[in-house]
Write a protein that holds these residues in place. Structure first.
Motif, PDB file in Angstrom:
ATOM      1  N   ARG A 190       0.842  -1.183   0.000  1.00  0.00           N
ATOM      2  CA  ARG A 190       0.000   0.000   0.000  1.00  0.00           C
ATOM      3  C   ARG A 190       0.878   1.234   0.000  1.00  0.00           C
ATOM      4  NH1 ARG A 190      -5.175   0.379   0.119  1.00  0.00           N
ATOM      5  NH2 ARG A 190      -6.180   2.344   0.654  1.00  0.00           N
ATOM      6  N   ARG A 191       0.611   2.179  -0.930  1.00  0.00           N
ATOM      7  CA  ARG A 191       1.371   3.412  -1.015  1.00  0.00           C
ATOM      8  C   ARG A 191       0.889   4.403   0.033  1.00  0.00           C
ATOM      9  NH1 ARG A 191       4.508   5.289  -4.915  1.00  0.00           N
ATOM     10  NH2 ARG A 191       5.389   6.208  -3.025  1.00  0.00           N
ATOM     11  N   THR A 192       1.836   5.008   0.705  1.00  0.00           N
ATOM     12  CA  THR A 192       1.523   6.085   1.622  1.00  0.00           C
ATOM     13  C   THR A 192       1.141   7.332   0.826  1.00  0.00           C
ATOM     14  OG1 THR A 192       2.335   7.173   3.636  1.00  0.00           O
ATOM     15  CG2 THR A 192       3.859   7.052   1.772  1.00  0.00           C
ATOM     16  N   PRO A 193       0.383   8.270   1.384  1.00  0.00           N
ATOM     17  CA  PRO A 193       0.049   9.494   0.635  1.00  0.00           C
ATOM     18  C   PRO A 193       1.308  10.207   0.138  1.00  0.00           C
ATOM     19  CG  PRO A 193      -1.323   9.330   2.585  1.00  0.00           C
ATOM     20  CD  PRO A 193      -0.318   8.219   2.688  1.00  0.00           C
ATOM     21  N   HIS A 194       1.268  10.657  -1.117  1.00  0.00           N
ATOM     22  CA  HIS A 194       2.452  11.293  -1.708  1.00  0.00           C
ATOM     23  C   HIS A 194       2.048  12.174  -2.882  1.00  0.00           C
ATOM     24  CE1 HIS A 194       1.807   7.497  -3.881  1.00  0.00           C
ATOM     25  NE2 HIS A 194       2.288   8.126  -4.950  1.00  0.00           N
ATOM     26  N   LEU A 195       2.930  13.065  -3.252  1.00  0.00           N
ATOM     27  CA  LEU A 195       2.801  13.905  -4.438  1.00  0.00           C
ATOM     28  C   LEU A 195       3.858  13.485  -5.450  1.00  0.00           C
ATOM     29  CD1 LEU A 195       2.574  17.415  -2.726  1.00  0.00           C
ATOM     30  CD2 LEU A 195       0.655  16.104  -3.652  1.00  0.00           C
ATOM     31  N   HIS A 196       3.503  13.547  -6.726  1.00  0.00           N
ATOM     32  CA  HIS A 196       4.472  13.332  -7.804  1.00  0.00           C
ATOM     33  C   HIS A 196       4.858  14.684  -8.397  1.00  0.00           C
ATOM     34  CE1 HIS A 196       3.896   8.931  -8.239  1.00  0.00           C
ATOM     35  NE2 HIS A 196       2.660   9.195  -7.834  1.00  0.00           N
ATOM     36  N   VAL A 197       6.123  14.852  -8.711  1.00  0.00           N
ATOM     37  CA  VAL A 197       6.594  16.132  -9.233  1.00  0.00           C
ATOM     38  C   VAL A 197       7.672  15.911 -10.279  1.00  0.00           C
ATOM     39  CG1 VAL A 197       7.326  18.469  -8.593  1.00  0.00           C
ATOM     40  CG2 VAL A 197       6.347  16.982  -6.853  1.00  0.00           C
ATOM     41  N   LYS A 198       7.628  16.731 -11.329  1.00  0.00           N
ATOM     42  CA  LYS A 198       8.739  16.882 -12.269  1.00  0.00           C
ATOM     43  C   LYS A 198       9.163  18.347 -12.222  1.00  0.00           C
ATOM     44  CE  LYS A 198       7.505  13.244 -15.591  1.00  0.00           C
ATOM     45  NZ  LYS A 198       8.766  12.470 -15.617  1.00  0.00           N
ATOM     46  N   VAL A 199      10.452  18.581 -12.132  1.00  0.00           N
ATOM     47  CA  VAL A 199      10.973  19.944 -12.032  1.00  0.00           C
ATOM     48  C   VAL A 199      12.146  20.095 -12.991  1.00  0.00           C
ATOM     49  CG1 VAL A 199      11.824  21.748 -10.483  1.00  0.00           C
ATOM     50  CG2 VAL A 199      10.384  19.918  -9.577  1.00  0.00           C
ATOM     51  N   GLN A 200      12.170  21.207 -13.737  1.00  0.00           N
ATOM     52  CA  GLN A 200      13.298  21.488 -14.622  1.00  0.00           C
ATOM     53  C   GLN A 200      13.462  22.983 -14.782  1.00  0.00           C
ATOM     54  OE1 GLN A 200      13.181  19.918 -18.666  1.00  0.00           O
ATOM     55  NE2 GLN A 200      15.401  19.717 -18.656  1.00  0.00           N
TER      56      GLN A 200
ATOM     57  N   THR B 254      10.507  13.127  -9.109  1.00  0.00           N
ATOM     58  CA  THR B 254      10.583  12.638  -7.734  1.00  0.00           C
ATOM     59  C   THR B 254       9.193  12.557  -7.123  1.00  0.00           C
ATOM     60  OG1 THR B 254      11.855  12.873  -5.690  1.00  0.00           O
ATOM     61  CG2 THR B 254      10.897  14.893  -6.610  1.00  0.00           C
ATOM     62  N   GLN B 255       9.133  12.155  -5.860  1.00  0.00           N
ATOM     63  CA  GLN B 255       7.895  12.088  -5.095  1.00  0.00           C
ATOM     64  C   GLN B 255       8.125  12.749  -3.744  1.00  0.00           C
ATOM     65  OE1 GLN B 255       5.977   8.152  -5.060  1.00  0.00           O
ATOM     66  NE2 GLN B 255       7.226   7.552  -6.821  1.00  0.00           N
ATOM     67  N   LEU B 256       7.080  13.322  -3.177  1.00  0.00           N
ATOM     68  CA  LEU B 256       7.158  13.980  -1.882  1.00  0.00           C
ATOM     69  C   LEU B 256       6.182  13.322  -0.913  1.00  0.00           C
ATOM     70  CD1 LEU B 256       7.254  17.733  -2.975  1.00  0.00           C
ATOM     71  CD2 LEU B 256       9.190  16.219  -2.499  1.00  0.00           C
ATOM     72  N   TYR B 257       6.565  13.322   0.360  1.00  0.00           N
ATOM     73  CA  TYR B 257       5.796  12.622   1.384  1.00  0.00           C
ATOM     74  C   TYR B 257       5.387  13.577   2.508  1.00  0.00           C
ATOM     75  CZ  TYR B 257       7.697   8.773  -1.258  1.00  0.00           C
ATOM     76  OH  TYR B 257       8.019   7.936  -2.290  1.00  0.00           O
ATOM     77  N   PHE B 258       4.476  13.095   3.363  1.00  0.00           N
ATOM     78  CA  PHE B 258       3.893  13.931   4.397  1.00  0.00           C
ATOM     79  C   PHE B 258       4.289  13.422   5.781  1.00  0.00           C
ATOM     80  CE2 PHE B 258       1.208  14.166   0.654  1.00  0.00           C
ATOM     81  CZ  PHE B 258       1.076  15.539   0.487  1.00  0.00           C
ATOM     82  N   PRO B 259       4.559  14.330   6.708  1.00  0.00           N
ATOM     83  CA  PRO B 259       4.950  13.908   8.057  1.00  0.00           C
ATOM     84  C   PRO B 259       3.825  13.154   8.771  1.00  0.00           C
ATOM     85  CG  PRO B 259       5.428  16.245   7.699  1.00  0.00           C
ATOM     86  CD  PRO B 259       4.579  15.791   6.548  1.00  0.00           C
ATOM     87  N   ASN B 260       4.239  12.246   9.660  1.00  0.00           N
ATOM     88  CA  ASN B 260       3.330  11.574  10.600  1.00  0.00           C
ATOM     89  C   ASN B 260       2.272  10.711   9.929  1.00  0.00           C
ATOM     90  OD1 ASN B 260       4.670  13.018  12.722  1.00  0.00           O
ATOM     91  ND2 ASN B 260       3.386  14.799  12.230  1.00  0.00           N
ATOM     92  N   GLU B 261       2.558  10.218   8.726  1.00  0.00           N
ATOM     93  CA  GLU B 261       1.643   9.283   8.073  1.00  0.00           C
ATOM     94  C   GLU B 261       2.005   7.856   8.498  1.00  0.00           C
ATOM     95  OE1 GLU B 261      -0.991   9.780   6.237  1.00  0.00           O
ATOM     96  OE2 GLU B 261      -0.825  11.971   6.064  1.00  0.00           O
ATOM     97  N   ALA B 262       1.020   7.104   8.952  1.00  0.00           N
ATOM     98  CA  ALA B 262       1.272   5.767   9.488  1.00  0.00           C
ATOM     99  C   ALA B 262       1.905   4.830   8.459  1.00  0.00           C
ATOM    100  CB  ALA B 262      -0.040   5.170  10.005  1.00  0.00           C
ATOM    101  N   LEU B 263       1.569   5.033   7.177  1.00  0.00           N
ATOM    102  CA  LEU B 263       2.065   4.132   6.133  1.00  0.00           C
ATOM    103  C   LEU B 263       3.473   4.474   5.648  1.00  0.00           C
ATOM    104  CD1 LEU B 263      -1.159   3.633   3.985  1.00  0.00           C
ATOM    105  CD2 LEU B 263       0.011   1.902   5.351  1.00  0.00           C
ATOM    106  N   ASN B 264       4.042   5.577   6.097  1.00  0.00           N
ATOM    107  CA  ASN B 264       5.394   5.932   5.650  1.00  0.00           C
ATOM    108  C   ASN B 264       6.389   4.797   5.904  1.00  0.00           C
ATOM    109  OD1 ASN B 264       4.592   8.436   4.761  1.00  0.00           O
ATOM    110  ND2 ASN B 264       5.444   9.575   6.486  1.00  0.00           N
TER     111      ASN B 264
END
Length: 201
Positions: A136-146, A155-165
């Protein structure tokens, strides 16, 4: 100018550009002062995942009438010498609060171009988790930056204090956003992307 605009559109589609506009150091990167409180380590890369859609619209509001907890995501794009990168593309996408991606349209998808201080801002929703009992994937954001003179970062970004991290094999604590505000209805998350400049020559 037309050539640069075309390069911007290609980059937002997730293409690694090697044209002459993207192998030169940008004027803003040379002249702007260093940004305080900057970590000069390049932002780690992560996989794109199976749900990327190219040619996203340029916009800051991605919600499109969907329900869920509001998320404001903002930050800066910087070089490894802590200088802000103007005209960098930040392409953002995520699932909705139930873990579903919009793969036929552009809900919760869009890109922005950073201002003179390297800043961007999106209004979106807190993503949910998804998967099954074994993975199961923990909540996250997908991003491309240039930036105009950087390689493409995916890359992907994550959120603090998520049980699934702790259970998500892709999770990287270096890629945690920081909350500047967190309530039942709204979270304001910040993250600064750090990109290396392409070598001259």
């Amino acid at each position: 100018m037309l050539k640069f605009r075309r390069s911007i559109l290609k980059a937002s589609a997730g293409l690694l550009l090697a044209g002459p506009m993207f192998v030169q150091r940008s004027a803003s990167a040379q002249t702007l002062a260093k940004t305080p409180a900057c970590d000069d380590s390049p932002t780690p890369r992560q996989i794109e995942g199976p749900f990327y859609t190219p040619q996203t619209p340029r916009r800051s509001k991605l919600v499109d009438g969907l329900q869920g907890k509001s998320l404001v995501f903002e930050g800066r794009v910087l070089t490894t010498t802590c200088q802000p990168l103007a005209n960098a593309i930040v392409d953002l996408w995520s699932c909705d609060s139930t873990g579903e991606y919009d793969n036929s349209g552009f809900k919760l998808r869009g890109h922005q171009i950073t201002d003179a201080n390297g800043r961007f801002r999106f209004e979106t929703l807190m993503p949910g988790s998804y998967g099954n009992s074994s993975f199961r994937r923990t909540p996250h954001l997908h991003v491309k930056v240039q930036g105009p003179s950087t390689p493409l970062l995916t890359t992907q970004l994550y959120f603090p204090n998520e049980a699934l991290n702790a259970r998500d094999s892709f999770y990287n604590p270096v890629l945690l956003v920081k909350y500047s505000q967190s309530t039942q209805q709204l979270k304001v998350a910040t993250f600064d992307f750090v990109l290396p400049l392409l070598s001259k020559g």
